[in-house]
Design a protein around this motif. Structure first.
Motif, PDB file in Angstrom:
ATOM      1  N   SER A   4       0.860  -1.065   0.186  1.00 29.84           N
ATOM      2  CA  SER A   4      -0.009   0.046  -0.288  1.00 29.84           C
ATOM      3  C   SER A   4       0.469   1.324   0.353  1.00 29.84           C
ATOM      4  O   SER A   4       2.151   1.212   0.126  1.00 29.84           O
ATOM      5  CB  SER A   4      -0.758  -0.039   1.350  1.00 29.84           C
ATOM      6  N   PRO A   5       0.423   2.624  -0.600  1.00 31.57           N
ATOM      7  CA  PRO A   5       1.253   3.116  -0.445  1.00 31.57           C
ATOM      8  C   PRO A   5       1.623   4.004   1.000  1.00 31.57           C
ATOM      9  O   PRO A   5       0.581   4.207   1.698  1.00 31.57           O
ATOM     10  CB  PRO A   5       0.515   4.580  -1.700  1.00 31.57           C
ATOM     11  N   GLY A   6       2.711   3.550   0.367  1.00 37.92           N
ATOM     12  CA  GLY A   6       3.628   4.629   2.195  1.00 37.92           C
ATOM     13  C   GLY A   6       3.944   3.460   3.470  1.00 37.92           C
ATOM     14  O   GLY A   6       3.805   4.136   4.529  1.00 37.92           O
ATOM     15  N   GLY A   7       3.254   2.230   2.598  1.00 41.41           N
ATOM     16  CA  GLY A   7       3.511   1.148   3.564  1.00 41.41           C
ATOM     17  C   GLY A   7       4.371   0.356   3.931  1.00 41.41           C
ATOM     18  O   GLY A   7       4.541  -0.254   5.302  1.00 41.41           O
ATOM     19  N   ALA A  27      12.690   2.553   5.339  1.00 44.93           N
ATOM     20  CA  ALA A  27      13.698   2.752   4.626  1.00 44.93           C
ATOM     21  C   ALA A  27      15.080   1.873   3.882  1.00 44.93           C
ATOM     22  O   ALA A  27      15.909   2.993   2.444  1.00 44.93           O
ATOM     23  CB  ALA A  27      14.489   4.183   4.391  1.00 44.93           C
ATOM     24  N   SER A  28      15.575   0.807   4.386  1.00 44.90           N
ATOM     25  CA  SER A  28      15.613   0.250   3.700  1.00 44.90           C
ATOM     26  C   SER A  28      16.035  -1.137   3.757  1.00 44.90           C
ATOM     27  O   SER A  28      15.451  -1.671   4.095  1.00 44.90           O
ATOM     28  CB  SER A  28      17.234   0.404   5.104  1.00 44.90           C
ATOM     29  N   VAL A  32      13.187  -3.630   6.622  1.00 40.88           N
ATOM     30  CA  VAL A  32      11.891  -4.345   6.260  1.00 40.88           C
ATOM     31  C   VAL A  32      12.072  -5.090   6.465  1.00 40.88           C
ATOM     32  O   VAL A  32      11.371  -5.712   6.977  1.00 40.88           O
ATOM     33  CB  VAL A  32      11.630  -3.480   4.793  1.00 40.88           C
ATOM     34  N   ILE A  33      13.244  -6.105   6.226  1.00 43.62           N
ATOM     35  CA  ILE A  33      13.394  -7.567   6.815  1.00 43.62           C
ATOM     36  C   ILE A  33      12.915  -7.475   8.795  1.00 43.62           C
ATOM     37  O   ILE A  33      12.930  -8.742   8.521  1.00 43.62           O
ATOM     38  CB  ILE A  33      14.429  -8.057   6.306  1.00 43.62           C
ATOM     39  N   GLU A  34      13.275  -6.796   9.533  1.00 42.55           N
ATOM     40  CA  GLU A  34      13.550  -6.239  10.412  1.00 42.55           C
ATOM     41  C   GLU A  34      12.359  -6.458  10.969  1.00 42.55           C
ATOM     42  O   GLU A  34      11.541  -7.034  11.891  1.00 42.55           O
ATOM     43  CB  GLU A  34      14.151  -5.178  11.494  1.00 42.55           C
ATOM     44  N   ALA A  35      11.394  -5.599  10.165  1.00 46.88           N
ATOM     45  CA  ALA A  35      10.162  -5.731  10.504  1.00 46.88           C
ATOM     46  C   ALA A  35       9.011  -6.788  10.031  1.00 46.88           C
ATOM     47  O   ALA A  35       8.381  -7.238  10.893  1.00 46.88           O
ATOM     48  CB  ALA A  35       9.226  -4.346   9.653  1.00 46.88           C
ATOM     49  N   PHE A  36      10.084  -7.845   8.942  1.00 41.49           N
ATOM     50  CA  PHE A  36       9.174  -9.454   8.852  1.00 41.49           C
ATOM     51  C   PHE A  36       9.119  -9.814  10.370  1.00 41.49           C
ATOM     52  O   PHE A  36       8.385 -10.468  11.079  1.00 41.49           O
ATOM     53  CB  PHE A  36      10.003 -10.082   7.485  1.00 41.49           C
ATOM     54  N   ALA A  37      10.548 -10.059  10.792  1.00 42.06           N
ATOM     55  CA  ALA A  37      10.903 -10.868  11.798  1.00 42.06           C
ATOM     56  C   ALA A  37       9.939 -10.147  13.112  1.00 42.06           C
ATOM     57  O   ALA A  37       9.282 -11.723  13.568  1.00 42.06           O
ATOM     58  CB  ALA A  37      12.296 -10.552  12.512  1.00 42.06           C
ATOM     59  N   GLY A  89      21.162 -26.783   7.857  1.00 41.65           N
ATOM     60  CA  GLY A  89      20.307 -28.250   7.638  1.00 41.65           C
ATOM     61  C   GLY A  89      19.635 -27.848   6.504  1.00 41.65           C
ATOM     62  O   GLY A  89      18.430 -28.260   6.722  1.00 41.65           O
ATOM     63  N   TYR A  90      19.709 -27.193   5.330  1.00 37.44           N
ATOM     64  CA  TYR A  90      18.832 -26.667   4.549  1.00 37.44           C
ATOM     65  C   TYR A  90      19.870 -26.228   3.759  1.00 37.44           C
ATOM     66  O   TYR A  90      20.621 -25.763   3.454  1.00 37.44           O
ATOM     67  CB  TYR A  90      17.676 -25.337   4.933  1.00 37.44           C
ATOM     68  N   ASP A  91      19.190 -26.561   1.962  1.00 34.07           N
ATOM     69  CA  ASP A  91      19.750 -25.756   0.838  1.00 34.07           C
ATOM     70  C   ASP A  91      20.286 -24.549   0.326  1.00 34.07           C
ATOM     71  O   ASP A  91      19.197 -24.360   0.460  1.00 34.07           O
ATOM     72  CB  ASP A  91      19.338 -27.164  -0.354  1.00 34.07           C
ATOM     73  N   ILE A  92      20.975 -24.174   0.614  1.00 33.76           N
ATOM     74  CA  ILE A  92      21.835 -23.159  -0.481  1.00 33.76           C
ATOM     75  C   ILE A  92      22.828 -23.285  -1.455  1.00 33.76           C
ATOM     76  O   ILE A  92      23.060 -24.262  -1.518  1.00 33.76           O
ATOM     77  CB  ILE A  92      21.826 -22.342   1.094  1.00 33.76           C
ATOM     78  N   ASP A  93      22.427 -22.415  -2.539  1.00 32.69           N
ATOM     79  CA  ASP A  93      23.874 -22.989  -3.540  1.00 32.69           C
ATOM     80  C   ASP A  93      24.150 -21.629  -3.963  1.00 32.69           C
ATOM     81  O   ASP A  93      24.101 -20.726  -5.338  1.00 32.69           O
ATOM     82  CB  ASP A  93      22.706 -22.840  -4.973  1.00 32.69           C
ATOM     83  N   GLY A  94      24.302 -20.463  -2.777  1.00 32.80           N
ATOM     84  CA  GLY A  94      25.142 -18.754  -2.933  1.00 32.80           C
ATOM     85  C   GLY A  94      25.231 -17.507  -2.177  1.00 32.80           C
ATOM     86  O   GLY A  94      23.917 -18.380  -1.191  1.00 32.80           O
ATOM     87  N   VAL A  95      25.091 -17.141  -2.473  1.00 31.24           N
ATOM     88  CA  VAL A  95      24.450 -15.940  -1.407  1.00 31.24           C
ATOM     89  C   VAL A  95      24.235 -14.797  -2.518  1.00 31.24           C
ATOM     90  O   VAL A  95      24.855 -14.325  -3.792  1.00 31.24           O
ATOM     91  CB  VAL A  95      26.039 -15.291  -0.847  1.00 31.24           C
ATOM     92  N   VAL A  96      23.035 -14.231  -1.902  1.00 28.18           N
ATOM     93  CA  VAL A  96      22.386 -12.718  -3.212  1.00 28.18           C
ATOM     94  C   VAL A  96      23.216 -11.463  -2.103  1.00 28.18           C
ATOM     95  O   VAL A  96      22.673 -11.301  -0.233  1.00 28.18           O
ATOM     96  CB  VAL A  96      20.843 -12.917  -2.405  1.00 28.18           C
ATOM     97  N   TYR A  97      23.559 -10.537  -2.590  1.00 30.08           N
ATOM     98  CA  TYR A  97      23.497  -9.437  -2.106  1.00 30.08           C
ATOM     99  C   TYR A  97      22.666  -8.274  -2.694  1.00 30.08           C
ATOM    100  O   TYR A  97      22.315  -8.009  -4.023  1.00 30.08           O
ATOM    101  CB  TYR A  97      25.236  -8.806  -2.940  1.00 30.08           C
ATOM    102  N   LYS A  98      22.413  -7.311  -2.176  1.00 33.81           N
ATOM    103  CA  LYS A  98      21.829  -6.165  -2.031  1.00 33.81           C
ATOM    104  C   LYS A  98      22.006  -5.056  -1.885  1.00 33.81           C
ATOM    105  O   LYS A  98      22.617  -5.258  -1.324  1.00 33.81           O
ATOM    106  CB  LYS A  98      20.113  -6.542  -1.944  1.00 33.81           C
ATOM    107  N   VAL A  99      21.744  -3.519  -2.662  1.00 32.15           N
ATOM    108  CA  VAL A  99      21.554  -2.605  -1.860  1.00 32.15           C
ATOM    109  C   VAL A  99      20.712  -2.580  -0.763  1.00 32.15           C
ATOM    110  O   VAL A  99      20.178  -2.546  -0.910  1.00 32.15           O
ATOM    111  CB  VAL A  99      21.721  -1.527  -3.118  1.00 32.15           C
ATOM    112  N   ASP A 100      20.904  -2.001   0.275  1.00 30.32           N
ATOM    113  CA  ASP A 100      20.140  -1.896   0.949  1.00 30.32           C
ATOM    114  C   ASP A 100      19.461  -0.674   0.774  1.00 30.32           C
ATOM    115  O   ASP A 100      18.513  -0.426   1.668  1.00 30.32           O
ATOM    116  CB  ASP A 100      21.179  -1.842   2.721  1.00 30.32           C
ATOM    117  N   ARG A 101      19.696   0.601   0.733  1.00 30.57           N
ATOM    118  CA  ARG A 101      18.774   1.866   0.764  1.00 30.57           C
ATOM    119  C   ARG A 101      18.309   1.648  -0.344  1.00 30.57           C
ATOM    120  O   ARG A 101      18.266   1.570  -1.094  1.00 30.57           O
ATOM    121  CB  ARG A 101      19.768   3.113   0.398  1.00 30.57           C
ATOM    122  N   LEU A 102      16.602   1.952   0.335  1.00 31.96           N
ATOM    123  CA  LEU A 102      15.480   1.034  -1.081  1.00 31.96           C
ATOM    124  C   LEU A 102      15.511   2.667  -2.101  1.00 31.96           C
ATOM    125  O   LEU A 102      15.015   2.368  -3.212  1.00 31.96           O
ATOM    126  CB  LEU A 102      14.244   1.474  -0.282  1.00 31.96           C
TER     127      LEU A 102
END
Length: 826
Positions: free
Chosen positions: A246-249, A253-254, A258-263, A297-310
């Motif tokens: 949703s707009p403004g939701g 800002a990073s 947002v991932i910390e809000a998920f938790a 204990g689970y499968d991964i096939d790499g590491v994902v890098y993302k720019v932090d600032r939205l």
């Protein structure tokens, strides 16, 4: 053979580039379909990525090849037709890949250049494990989960809402504050290593196909039409991104905010997600995760890098099918080639024979591997669950795995190494075909495969050391002999002490009373030692006589003596014969009444069991029982050993097929299964020779028995050591006969009493159960199959092979109305 595959792109002509581009597009689209729709990839991630990179490099060198239908503009594959569709409000795009440190460094430098940042300006990235699962988008409205969809083609996915609701990790309602009106959470559905191993164990024990890896298991489980199946599978979820909001939701800002809000909202996030301020820090985190990969204990096939600032993400935007602000740094494929030096058969607790590859030791992903899974005998033979080759063919035959072969090993799920392919060009001239054993290596009993199963099982049951503990536990269980004091722990303890090997040993324990007391005392002492370690309290060193009595040995002996008389049904059930449950055991007791009569029936039926050649013919697609019997009948008087390999065989087979009245699909199935005309005739002759005999059909015809249970009973009794086991048991206990059935009413003295009746087809006035109950009430015996001992076959609509068999044998056939009139109910 592709003539352009190995040519450097800069050396390709425009025409060659166009052909190579088209070929790659077709190959990649096929891999996408198998990965995203079928959950059955046929190449490694590294091989797939190499195809993609060459495809995109050709487009970069020849821009005119990049049209609106280019795979560079697409993600995944179209959703499967069996699911409803959900259109993604924000596309679910893919990521670009990096494979070398230099590519990561260039990614960071490119971001700085695009944003116009100085070399010393702060630029923060997040780094998170790339989970190898199935991407999924969860739509929450007012904090409540309303829908869930797979990635699909990136723009439209499959509606898996009902299935997602069964995943414990995914909340039905988000918790906490600052939850937007509309919020689409994106993440990965996956399966942990331990759960994957347990699921495959259950699949294998049940004779079902095993999953190749946790990713396939997770994808296949989530994409079930029946949510109950999904609910039975141990799926997990990690949230790492979002779609429509949703707009403004947005709560931060990073990316990391947002991932910390998920938790906070109750969504599962990955604890290995960190913030990094340089390419060096990203690479250090990549190496740390790589070192811990096998422990996650689970499968991964790499590491994902993302720019932090939205705001930086928004400014960077997207290119083609992926964002400029993110990249996946892939791990090298965990595969290696080594030589297969032997195959060892392991016998599971339920008798399943599992082949294990013995390998020349090889390092795969940092771990030395010398053993690997071969799944089952069909996998070794190169045959899939649908009967199709799984590794291609040579001279029309599936590519098998042979001892001496060089094979490709993969650490599937980082837990269970498996053989995934054969390096055919390196096959030694003396590589030996492997013949899967038909006897149990643990006890020497016959090992059999049930129709439709991929697992071969030992028939040794109670005498097989690999199964002994489980079988004895079953024998003493509540529904069998119900011996108090012999729970799972005590059975295991007595077995390890060498006091229990077969059920007969239970009734001899009193003769070894002092040894039994010592075993129970040792068990008590071990429990006390463990309790001392846990609590720090010293254990007593000497037991009083009262404490010795507390060990319960005398009570156990009394409980055993109480079971020296056992009803026939409980005894039969307690033997633990495959497919013989309580209902079947009771049916056998009602029919044969005494153990002596039952043994006599098994003695007669065991040699008459249908053989594997007959079962193979029955199992051919499109053939079935009626046509199998027709083929056998058409082989009357034909001796394949006297037929030439030329026109004589062709003419004879044509005549057999004509007399059996096979249609085109049936003719194709028979020829595909056996090969040449002479080979087909030989196989049909052998199938006819191995048809079930009349004594077997009588046993199978007992209500609630059937051919599957009858086969298991006969295979059990055909083993001399099982007969010896019965003799030993019967020397210790008395099996009490089943009570005679109640006297039939006076009405039963007519035409029905004492007759054997078979019902087939759809009845209109009675249900099958009502018809059966009526017949038994009138003193008739209801059988499940037709034989020469059958008196009447009552045929309803769509009657099939039983009606044909009755006509062949001259058995009286009645309509439902004729049966009711005969039974006095018309």
């Amino acid at each position: 053979m592709n003539p352009y595959a190995d040519i450097d792109i800069e050396k390709l002509t425009a025409d060659e580039a166009a052909k190579e581009h088209a070929r790659l597009g077709e190959e990649i689209a096929g891999h996408d379909r198998r990965y995203y729709q079928d959950d059955a990839p046929t190449v490694s991630d590294a091989d797939y990525d190499a195809l993609r990179r060459r495809y995109e490099a050709i487009e970069a060198a020849f821009p005119e090849l990049r049209g609106i239908d280019s795979l560079s503009e697409k993600v995944g594959a179209a959703p499967a037709a069996k699911f409803a569709k959900i259109r993604h409000a924000v596309p679910m795009l893919s990521l670009g890949n990096a494979f070398a440190d230099e590519e990561v460094e260039e990614f960071v430098a490119r971001i700085r250049r695009f944003l116009g940042l100085a070399a010393d300006a702060d630029l923060v990235f997040t780094a998170e494990p790339k989970i190898d699962g199935l991407s999924c988008s969860l739509r929450y409205e007012k904090g409540v989960l309303v829908s869930a969809a797979t990635r699909g083609d990136g723009f439209e996915g499959e509606d898996v809402t009902a299935n997602v609701r069964t995943i414990a990790d995914i909340p039905e309602r988000l918790a906490g504050e600052m939850i937007p009106e509309v919020f689409e959470v994106r993440g990965e559905v996956y399966m942990g290593h331990a759960d994957f191993a347990a699921l495959n164990g259950r699949q294998q024990e049940a004779g079902k196909p095993v999953f190749a890896n946790p990713r396939n298991a997770a994808a296949g489980s989530l994409r079930q039409l029946d949510p109950k199946i999904t609910a039975s599978r141990p799926l997990r979820f990690f949230a790492y991104a979002w779609g429509e909001v949703s707009p403004g939701g947005l709560p931060a800002a990073s990316q990391s905010g947002v991932i910390e809000a998920f938790a906070r909202w109750g969504l599962p996030t990955n604890e290995l997600t960190v913030r990094c301020h340089s390419a060096a820090a990203l690479l250090a985190h990549y190496r740390m995760i790589g070192e811990r990969r096998a422990e996650l204990g689970y499968d991964i096939d790499g590491v994902v890098y993302k720019v932090d600032r939205l705001d930086y993400q928004s400014e960077l935007g997207f290119i083609s099918r992926s964002p400029r602000w993110a990249i996946a740094h892939k791990f090298p494929a965990q595969r290696a080639v080594t030589q297969l030096i032997g195959i060892e058969i392991q016998v599971g607790r339920t008798g399943a024979l599992t082949p294990v590859a013995k390998l020349a030791p090889i390092t795969v992903g940092g771990v030395v591997v010398s053993n690997a899974s071969l799944h089952n005998e069909d996998y070794i033979a190169g045959i899939g669950g649908d009967g199709a080759p799984i590794r291609g063919t040579v001279d029309g035959r599936p590519i098998d795995i042979r001892i001496g072969d060089f094979v490709t090993i993969q650490r599937a799920g980082d837990v269970i190494p498996q053989v995934v392919d054969v390096v055919l060009e390196r096959r030694p001239a003396d590589a030996a075909r492997y013949v899967f054993p038909h006897v149990c290596p643990a006890c020497g009993s016959h090992a059999v495969r049930d129709e439709g199963e991929s697992v071969r099982r030992c028939t040794g049951g109670l005498i097989c050391p690999a199964q002994a503990v489980e079988r004895i536990r079953h024998f003493v269980a509540r529904d069998a002999l119900d011996i108090e004091g012999l729970g799972d722990e005590n059975v295991q303890m007595l077995f390890e002490a060498g006091l229990l090997r077969t059920p007969a040993d239970i009734f001899r324990l009193h003769r070894r009373g002092e040894e039994v007391r010592k075993a129970f005392l040792a068990q008590r002492e071990e429990r006390a030692r463990l309790r001392e370690i846990e609590t720090g309290q010293a254990r007593k060193k000497v037991l009083t006589e009262e404490e010795r009595q507390f060990l319960g040995i005398d009570k156990l002996f009394a409980s055993i003596d109480e079971r020296r008389e056992v009803p026939l049904a409980r005894f039969v059930y307690g033997l633990g014969i495959r497919h013989v449950g309580e209902v079947t055991a009771k049916a056998l007791a009602r029919t044969y009444r005494s153990i002596e009569a039952l043994r006599a029936a098994l003695e007669a039926a065991a040699p008459a069991v249908p053989g594997e050649a007959w079962m193979k013919l029955l199992g051919l697609r499109s053939v079935g029982k009626i046509k199998a019997e027709a083929l056998a009948e058409a082989m009357d008087g034909i001796d394949p050993s006297g037929i030439d390999l030329g026109a004589n065989a062709e003419a004879t087979l044509r005549d057999v097929i004509a007399r059996a009245r096979l249609n085109a699909p049936q003719r194709v199935a028979v020829r595909a299964a056996y090969g040449t005309d002479a080979e087909v005739l030989a196989a049909l002759a052998e199938a006819r020779r191995q048809m079930p005999g009349e004594a077997f059909l009588d046993l199978a015809g007992v209500p609630d028995v059937g051919e599957v249970a009858a086969t298991s009973l006969c295979e059990f009794y055909a083993e001399a050591h099982n007969q010896s086991l019965l003799d030993q048991l019967l020397a210790e206990i008395r099996v009490t006969p089943a009570e005679a059935p109640a006297e039939a009413p006076a009405a039963a003295s007519g035409a029905v009493s004492g007759k054997t009746v078979v019902f087939t087809g759809a009845l209109e006035k009675l249900t099958r159960d009502e018809a059966k109950a009526m017949a038994e009430r009138l003193g008739a015996k209801v059988a499940g199959s037709v034989s020469r001992k059958t008196d009447y076959v009552v045929a309803g609509a769509d009657a099939g092979s039983k009606l044909a068999k009755a006509r062949e044998l001259g058995v009286a056939v009645l309509t439902e109305d004729e049966w009711l009139a005969l039974a006095g109910g018309g």
